[in-house]
Structures are given as structure tokens and as C-alpha cells.
Design a protein around this motif. Structure first.
Motif: not given
Length: 73
Positions: A15-32
Motif C-alpha cells: 500500500x505504501x508503494x502504491x502511494x509512492x508510485x502513482x504510475x504503478x498504483x494499480x499493480x501495487x494495490x493488486x499485490x496488497x
């Protein structure tokens, strides 16, 4: 640290990666979400043990719908 807690920490990191990396937000949220699902699975496998003399008379009927409950005598 138990498995559930470790999975929750991992989900939080994504979730923190999603906030820090808006370009890959969806990818990080899927992982979360995957890690949150793993945490839920880990919490379903909790085990409770008790001595046979501590089991109340009505306990077997009360526990019948829970297939993962195991009592020892």
C-alpha cells in the motif's frame, strides 16, 4: 511473528508503494490485496486446544458446525 501478522505487514508495504508510485498504483494495490487475502487465510487456520476435562458437556454439539475444531481426550 505469526504468518497472519507477516502477511499484514507485507500488504501494508505494498500500500505504501502504491502511494509512492502513482504510475504503478494499480499493480501495487493488486499485490496488497493478495497479501490481505493470505492474511485472512492464515487467520482461518488458528488452532485452539484445551484439556478434555475443560470441555463443557454441550461443547461437542456446539462445535459440530466447525469442521476444523479438534478435541483430545
Amino acid at each position: 511473528m505469526d504468518r497472519r501478522t507477516a502477511c499484514l505487514h507485507q500488504a501494508n508495504a505494498f500500500r505504501e508503494k502504491a502511494l509512492a508510485d502513482p504510475e504503478h498504483h494499480d499493480q501495487w494495490i493488486d499485490e496488497a490485496i493478495k497479501w490481505l487475502e493470505r492474511a485472512m487465510e492464515a487467520s482461518c487456520h488458528a488452532v485452539t486446544t484445551m484439556a478434555a476435562d475443560d470441555v463443557p458437556e454441550a461443547a461437542p454439539e456446539a462445535m459440530a458446525p466447525h469442521p476444523r475444531v479438534v478435541t483430545r481426550q
